[in-house]
Design a protein around this motif. Structure first.
Motif, PDB file in Angstrom:
ATOM      1  N   ARG A   1       0.701  -1.644  -0.086  1.00 45.68           N
ATOM      2  CA  ARG A   1       0.099  -0.077   0.198  1.00 45.68           C
ATOM      3  C   ARG A   1       0.998   1.360   0.008  1.00 45.68           C
ATOM      4  N   LEU A   2       1.963   0.934   0.166  1.00 48.94           N
ATOM      5  CA  LEU A   2       2.927   2.180   0.444  1.00 48.94           C
ATOM      6  C   LEU A   2       3.568   2.756  -1.075  1.00 48.94           C
ATOM      7  N   ALA A   3       2.470   4.158  -2.166  1.00 47.89           N
ATOM      8  CA  ALA A   3       3.284   3.979  -3.186  1.00 47.89           C
ATOM      9  C   ALA A   3       4.343   4.263  -3.230  1.00 47.89           C
ATOM     10  N   ALA A   4       5.323   4.894  -2.244  1.00 49.28           N
ATOM     11  CA  ALA A   4       7.049   5.993  -2.651  1.00 49.28           C
ATOM     12  C   ALA A   4       7.478   5.151  -1.901  1.00 49.28           C
ATOM     13  N   LEU A   5       7.081   3.545  -1.676  1.00 47.52           N
ATOM     14  CA  LEU A   5       8.404   3.222  -1.461  1.00 47.52           C
ATOM     15  C   LEU A   5       9.704   2.922  -2.791  1.00 47.52           C
ATOM     16  N   ASP A   6      10.640   3.332  -2.045  1.00 45.95           N
ATOM     17  CA  ASP A   6      11.959   2.789  -3.349  1.00 45.95           C
ATOM     18  C   ASP A   6      11.634   1.896  -4.418  1.00 45.95           C
ATOM     19  N   PRO A   7      12.024   1.417  -5.529  1.00 53.69           N
ATOM     20  CA  PRO A   7      12.022   0.238  -5.715  1.00 53.69           C
ATOM     21  C   PRO A   7      13.507  -0.651  -5.251  1.00 53.69           C
ATOM     22  N   ALA A   8      14.430  -0.199  -5.177  1.00 53.48           N
ATOM     23  CA  ALA A   8      14.768  -0.893  -4.394  1.00 53.48           C
ATOM     24  C   ALA A   8      15.442  -1.350  -3.253  1.00 53.48           C
ATOM     25  N   ASP A   9      14.260  -1.370  -2.446  1.00 53.28           N
ATOM     26  CA  ASP A   9      13.954  -1.444  -1.095  1.00 53.28           C
ATOM     27  C   ASP A   9      13.548  -2.827  -1.160  1.00 53.28           C
ATOM     28  N   VAL A  10      11.820  -2.293  -2.748  1.00 50.66           N
ATOM     29  CA  VAL A  10      11.106  -3.004  -3.030  1.00 50.66           C
ATOM     30  C   VAL A  10      12.448  -4.895  -2.966  1.00 50.66           C
ATOM     31  N   ALA A  11      13.173  -4.645  -4.453  1.00 48.70           N
ATOM     32  CA  ALA A  11      13.905  -5.889  -5.068  1.00 48.70           C
ATOM     33  C   ALA A  11      14.729  -5.691  -3.238  1.00 48.70           C
ATOM     34  N   GLU A  12      15.244  -5.560  -2.489  1.00 49.40           N
ATOM     35  CA  GLU A  12      15.707  -6.473  -1.174  1.00 49.40           C
ATOM     36  C   GLU A  12      14.577  -7.353  -0.133  1.00 49.40           C
ATOM     37  N   GLY A  13      13.540  -6.471   0.091  1.00 49.24           N
ATOM     38  CA  GLY A  13      12.150  -7.216   0.197  1.00 49.24           C
ATOM     39  C   GLY A  13      11.895  -8.673  -0.467  1.00 49.24           C
ATOM     40  N   LEU A  14      12.033  -8.031  -1.552  1.00 48.10           N
ATOM     41  CA  LEU A  14      11.641  -9.617  -2.672  1.00 48.10           C
ATOM     42  C   LEU A  14      12.760 -10.851  -2.171  1.00 48.10           C
ATOM     43  N   GLU A  15      14.004  -9.924  -2.818  1.00 47.22           N
ATOM     44  CA  GLU A  15      14.480 -11.517  -2.331  1.00 47.22           C
ATOM     45  C   GLU A  15      15.181 -12.037  -0.644  1.00 47.22           C
TER      46      GLU A  15
END
Length: 954
Positions: free
Chosen positions: A345-359
C-alpha cells in the motif's frame, strides 16, 4: 465476690474459630489483635497443623469404615436379588458399580478439612515477616484438590482483610514477594494460586509491579472486561510489557475479536485505543517489536490479529517500512503476509527497497506468499518502469523456486515486461534460467534472448509408467521348537517368576515334574522366593502367573497353610476397632470372579488353579500335557500321545484343564500315523484324545464383528460387538470358554479385563480369529487401561486358522493408529506382510474398516492414500489393491460434490495398483463416473481404472 469476665487468650480464641471452620470469626479475631497477641498466635500455629492433620485422618478413617459397612450390606443384598433372579445380569452389574459411588464425593464433602483456609488466613494476619507469610500461605498442607485433580483456590477477601491491618510498607513488600513467587504456567497446569492475591495487593497498595513475565501472563489470562480495564491501575504498568513477556502469545493464541461487550482482549484493546485510553502507537509499536523478536506462528497469532484489527494507515506504516521489510524473509507466514500487504500500500516505497524485500521473500516455501510478492514486483515496475532492472535480480531468484506455479508466474512477468529491461537487466534474467523447466526456459528465451533447450516429448495418458520394482515380501513368521524346561530345582528357581508366557509354560512343566522327582530339593530351592514375596498369597485374587507360582512354592514350604486376604484383614481390623468380632475366614479358590476377567485369561488361570489344588491334595500327576512344542503355542501330536502313554504307564490321571488345553493346541493337520498310534491308548483321556485326532479337532467357530455404539451404562459406548458361535465339543471347559463371549472393555472401569493378554494366542493357536475377537474390544482402549499391545498382532500372524473380520479390524486400526493407541506401526505392518506372504491376509476386511474410519473422521483420506501407496512397494501391492477395491466404493465423492486432491490421488493409486496386480472384475460404483463427460484428472483416472478392470465394457 462476683466473678469478672476474663477475656480468653488470643491463641485460644483463634484456635476455637479454626476448629469450627469459622472464617469470618478468624478474620474478626485476628484483625483485633495487638502485637503481643499476633506473636502468641504466630508461635502456636505451626504445631497446630499436625494436630489438625491427625484429626482429619481419624475422621476420614471412620467415614471410610462406615462407607465400607454400608457398601458391603448393599452388595450382599444385590447378590441375593441376583441369585434369586430379581435382577438381570446387566442391572446387577450396573447397580454393583454404583455401590462404589458416594453422594458426598460428588458434593465435595469436607472430610474434616475445613480448617485449612482459616489457618492460612490466621497466619497471614499474625506472622511477622512478609517472606514468612508468603511461605505460610503456600504450605502444601493447606492445598485442597477438586474431583478433576486441580487445586482449589480459596477466597482471597479474608486474606486481604487481615493483611489490610498491617503497615502499608509491609503490604507493598508482601505484594512484590508474591509476584516474585509466581512461576511460568506449564501447559494444562492450573493457574498459580498466588496470582489473584498478588494482583489485588498491587492494586490496593499502588505498588509498581516488578518486571516478572509470569505476572503479565497471569494478568492477560483472565477475561478482559472493559469496565474493569478502564479503571485498572495496573493497565499502564503491564500493558507495555505485554509485547515483551514470554508466554503472553501462547496464553492468548486462541483469542478472537468479538462483538462489543465480550471478554476478548482483542476487542477490548481496540476499544481502548479508539477511546484514547491506550495510545495506538503503543499497540502498533509493541506488535512490531514482538514480530521482530521472532517466535513460532501460534505464539505470534494474537499480535498479528491485534495489528490487523487496529487497521494501521499507510501513514502509520511508512515510518517503519524498514521493520516490515525485515519481517518478510523468516517470520511465520501470517506475519510475513500482513507485512507484505501493508508494504504494497506504500506508493512511495523505493524500488531498491522493494527488491531487497523480495530477495528475502522469494526464498520462502509458501507458494501463495511468493506469488503475492511477484504481484508486488509487477506493481513496482508499473510505478517506476525506468527502474525495472533493479527488480530483475529478484525475478531471476523466483525462477529457482521449487513450486512450478511460482516459476510460471515469474516467467509470465518477465515476458510481459521484457521491453522495459535494458540489456543488463535481460542478462540478469538469463543468468537465472538454469533451474527452469525446458518449456518455461524456452518461453523466456523467446522474449529476452538466449539459447533454447530441447524439450522432452510429452507423455500420453496411456504411456507406460516407470517400471515398478516392489521389494520381495518377507518370509512369513514361522514357529520354532520350544526351549526345553529346566531340569533341576536350581535352574527352575532362576527363571521361576519370568513373565514371558513361553518361559512361564516351561516353569509350570518343570515344577510338576520336579515335584514328582525331587520335592524336597525343589522346596529348598524355592524357599527364598517365598520369603521375598510372603505377602503375595494374601492377595484377594491371584490374577497373574507369578501369584500362583509363589502359592505353589509356599505350599511346598508349609503344606495346607491358609492365608487371610488383605481385604479380610482390613475388614476385621476395622471390626475390632469398633468392638465387633472378626469375620470367620474361609479360604476361597483365589480365582477372579468371572465378570472381572476375560475368558481367555480365566482359562489360563484355571490351569494354574488345578495344579495348586492337586498339589495340596497330593494328586498332582508326574507331568503336564499342554506344554507347547513350538514357539507359537502349538503342540506336536506325537508328543501329546507320548505324554499320555507315560501317564497311563504311571497310573496317573491328567488334570482336566491341562488336558483340554492340550487338545486346543494341536495343529490343524495331523500325521495319520500319529492318529493310529493314539488309537492304542486305553485311559479315558487317551480314548478322548484319539477321537479328537480322528475327527480333525475342533471345527472353526463363526466369528461376527459389528459396529455397535450402544451405551454401556458406565459412561462409555460399546465400540465393536463381537460374538463367537461354536459347535459344542463335549469338553466342559472348552465349551465354557467358547460360550463366554468377548467382553466389552470400558476404558475407565474395564482395566482388569486385559490381564495375561500375551498368553491368549497360545490358548487357541489353531483358531486365531477367535483370539482376535477377544482382542477387538481392547483396540480403542487407552494405554493406561486395558490396551492391546501391537505385538499381539505378531502373535496372531504366527498362529494358524482363518483370518477374518476381527483380524482385519485390528490391522486396519493399528497400521493407522488412533489418538490414544501407540504410534508405533512397525508390528502391525510386520504382521500384515507375514499374513500376505502366507496368503491369509483378510484384505477386503481391512479395506472395509479403513473406509469406515475415513467416513467417520477417525483418519483423513489423504493419510489413507499416502499410507497405502507407501506400503504397496513392500511386495503387498496385490493385497493393498484388494483392500483398496473394497474401500473404493464408499470413498468416492458423493453425487454433486467436487472431487478433492485426495480423491484424485485415491483413484490414481487404484488405477496403478490394479494394473500392477493385473486385476479384473468390474466395480459397479465406477459406472456413474465413467458415464460423465468430465475431462479432469479424476475422470481420466476413473476411466483408466474401469478399462483395466473391465476392458471393452464401456
Amino acid at each position: 465476690m462476683e466473678a469478672k469476665n476474663v477475656r480468653p487468650a488470643a491463641w485460644d480464641e483463634v484456635r476455637e474459630r479454626v476448629d469450627l471452620g469459622d472464617m469470618a470469626g478468624v478474620v474478626k479475631v485476628v484483625t483485633a489483635l495487638d502485637d503481643a497477641g499476633r506473636r502468641e498466635v504466630a508461635r502456636e500455629l505451626p504445631g497446630y497443623v499436625t494436630v489438625l492433620q491427625e484429626r482429619e485422618r481419624r475422621t476420614l478413617a471412620e467415614r471410610e469404615a462406615e462407607r465400607d459397612r454400608v457398601r458391603q450390606t448393599l452388595q450382599a443384598e444385590l447378590q441375593r436379588r441376583h441369585d434369586i433372579g430379581e435382577l438381570s445380569e446387566h442391572h446387577y452389574r450396573q447397580a454393583w458399580s454404583m455401590t462404589w459411588y458416594d453422594d458426598d464425593d460428588e458434593e465435595g464433602g469436607s472430610g474434616g478439612d475445613g480448617w485449612a483456609e482459616p489457618m492460612r488466613v490466621a497466619g497471614a494476619g499474625t506472622i511477622g515477616g512478609a517472606a514468612a507469610v508468603v511461605t505460610w500461605i503456600n504450605r502444601g498442607e493447606f492445598d485442597r484438590w477438586d474431583l478433576a485433580g486441580a487445586p482449589m483456590a480459596g477466597e482471597i477477601e479474608p486474606l486481604l482483610q487481615v493483611i489490610a491491618s498491617r503497615p502499608a510498607a509491609w503490604q507493598a513488600d508482601l505484594a512484590v514477594r508474591l509476584v516474585r513467587r509466581l512461576r511460568p504456567r506449564r501447559r494444562r497446569a492450573p493457574r498459580d494460586r498466588n496470582l489473584p492475591l498478588a494482583l489485588a495487593l498491587l492494586r490496593r497498595t499502588g505498588t509498581t509491579p516488578p518486571a516478572h513475565d509470569p505476572l503479565v501472563v497471569g494478568w492477560v489470562s483472565r477475561d478482559a472486561r472493559l469496565s474493569e480495564l478502564r479503571a485498572d491501575p495496573l493497565l499502564g504498568h503491564l500493558l507495555p510489557r505485554l509485547f515483551d513477556a514470554e508466554g503472553v502469545g501462547r496464553a492468548l493464541r486462541n483469542e478472537r475479536s468479538g462483538p462489543d461487550g465480550t471478554t476478548s482482549w482483542l476487542g477490548a484493546l481496540r476499544t481502548l485505543a479508539a477511546e484514547g485510553r491506550v495510545p495506538r502507537s503503543l499497540l502498533l509499536d509493541g506488535c512490531r517489536r514482538r514480530f521482530l523478536l521472532g517466535g513460532e506462528g501460534p505464539d505470534l497469532r494474537f499480535f498479528a490479529r491485534l495489528h490487523e484489527l487496529l487497521d494501521p494507515t499507510p501513514a502509520e506504516i511508512e515510518p517503519h517500512a524498514v521493520d516490515y521489510l525485515r519481517l518478510l524473509p523468516a517470520t511465520p507466514g501470517p506475519v510475513a503476509e500482513l507485512s507484505l500487504g501493508h508494504l504494497r500500500r506504500l506508493a512511495a516505497l523505493d524500488p531498491a527497497d522493494v527488491a531487497e524485500g523480495l530477495e528475502g521473500l522469494l526464498f520462502r516455501a509458501e507458494g501463495g506468499l511468493v506469488r503475492a510478492g511477484l504481484a508486488w514486483l509487477e506493481e513496482s515496475v508499473r510505478r517506476a518502469p525506468d527502474r525495472a532492472d533493479e527488480l530483475a535480480l529478484a525475478l531471476a531468484m523466483a525462477f529457482g523456486h521449487r513450486a512450478r506455479a511460482v516459476q510460471e508466474r515469474a516467467v509470465h512477468l518477465a515476458v510481459r515486461h521484457a521491453g522495459r529491461l535494458t540489456p543488463l537487466g535481460a542478462e540478469t534474467l538469463r543468468g537465472g534460467t538454469g533451474t527452469l523447466p525446458p518449456d518455461l526456459h524456452n518461453r523466456l528465451a523467446a522474449a529476452i534472448g538466449g539459447e533454447r533447450v530441447e524439450e522432452p516429448e510429452p507423455e500420453t495418458e496411456t504411456e507406460a509408467e516407470e517400471v515398478f520394482m516392489p521389494r520381495p515380501l518377507p518370509a512369513p513368521l514361522r514357529p520354532v521348537p520350544a526351549i526345553a524346561p529346566p531340569n533341576t530345582p536350581s535352574r527352575l528357581a532362576v527363571m521361576y517368576l519370568h513373565d514371558d508366557w513361553r518361559a512361564a509354560e516351561r516353569c509350570l512343566s518343570a515344577f510338576v515334574r520336579l515335584v514328582a522327582r525331587d520335592r524336597e530339593s525343589l522346596r529348598i530351592a524355592l524357599a527364598p522366593l517365598v520369603e521375598r514375596d510372603e505377602e503375595r498369597p494374601r492377595l484377594d485374587e491371584w490374577r497373574e502367573h507369578g501369584d500362583w507360582m509363589i502359592a505353589f512354592a509356599a505350599e511346598l514350604a508349609a503344606p495346607g497353610q491358609t492365608y487371610e486376604t488383605h481385604r479380610t484383614a482390613f475388614v476385621n481390623q476395622a471390626r475390632r476397632e469398633h468392638g465387633f468380632p472378626p469375620l470367620a475366614y474361609e479360604e476361597a479358590d483365589h480365582l477372579p470372579e468371572r465378570r472381572r476377567v476375560s475368558p481367555l485369561h480365566r482359562f489360563v488361570l484355571l490351569r494354574h488353579a488345578e495344579i495348586f489344588t492337586a498339589l495340596r491334595a497330593g494328586s498332582l500327576p508326574p507331568l503336564l500335557l499342554a506344554t507347547p512344542s513350538l514357539s507359537n503355542g502349538l503342540l506336536d501330536p506325537a508328543e501329546l500321545v507320548a505324554r499320555l502313554e507315560a501317564l497311563e504307564a504311571s497310573g496317573a490321571t491328567p488334570l482336566p484343564a491341562d488336558f483340554q488345553q492340550a487338545l486346543l493346541r494341536l495343529p490343524r493337520r495331523v500325521d495319520p500315523a500319529v492318529t493310529v498310534r493314539a488309537g492304542a491308548l486305553t485311559s479315558e483321556a487317551g480314548r478322548r484324545a484319539a477321537r479328537w485326532l480322528a475327527e480333525g479337532g475342533m471345527p472353526d467357530p463363526e466369528v461376527r464383528v459389528n459396529r455397535s455404539g450402544e451405551d454401556d451404562g458406565l459412561g462409555s459406548r460399546v465400540w465393536m460387538a463381537c460374538t463367537v458361535e461354536a459347535t459344542p465339543t463335549g469338553l466342559p471347559l472348552v465349551d465354557e470358554l467358547l460360550a463366554d463371549q468377548p467382553r466389552h472393555v470400558n476404558p475407565v472401569t474395564g482395566g482388569h479385563l486385559g490381564g495375561m493378554m500375551e498368553w491368549w494366542a497360545a490358548v487357541l493357536p489353531s483358531h486365531r480369529e477367535v483370539v482376535a475377537a477377544h482382542l477387538v474390544p481392547h483396540q480403542p482402549v487407552p494405554g493406561w487401561s486395558a490396551a492391546m499391545d501391537s505385538l499381539r498382532l505378531i502373535d496372531l500372524a504366527g498362529a494358524a486358522g482363518p483370518a477374518g473380520r476381527a483380524i482385519g479390524v485390528l490391522l486396519a486400526n493399528r497400521i493407522l493408529p488412533g489418538p490414544f493407541t501407540s504410534g508405533d506401526t512397525s508390528h502391525a505392518f510386520r504382521a500384515l506382510r507375514s499374513l500376505a506372504a502366507t496368503g491369509d491376509l483378510p484384505a477386503e476386511e481391512i479395506g472395509a474398516e479403513l473406509a469406515r474410519r475415513v467416513l467417520e473422521g477417525e483418519i483423513t483420506l489423504r493419510l489413507l492414500v499416502d499410507t497405502l501407496e507407501a506400503e504397496s512397494v513392500n511386495g503387498t501391492h496385490r493385497h493393498i489393491w484388494r483392500a483398496l477395491a473394497a474401500a473404493l466404493p464408499s470413498l468416492l465423492p458423493a453425487p454433486g460434490s467436487r472431487p478433492t486432491t485426495a480423491h484424485i490421488d485415491l483413484v490414481a493409486l487404484a488405477a496403478r495398483l490394479a494394473r500392477r496386480s493385473q486385476a479384473r472384475g468390474r466395480i459397479p460404483e465406477l459406472d456413474a463416473f465413467v458415464a460423465r463427460k468430465g475431462s479432469g484428472r479424476f475422470f481420466r483416472h476413473i476411466r483408466t481404472l474401469h478399462e483395466q478392470l473391465a476392458p471393452g465394457n464401456g
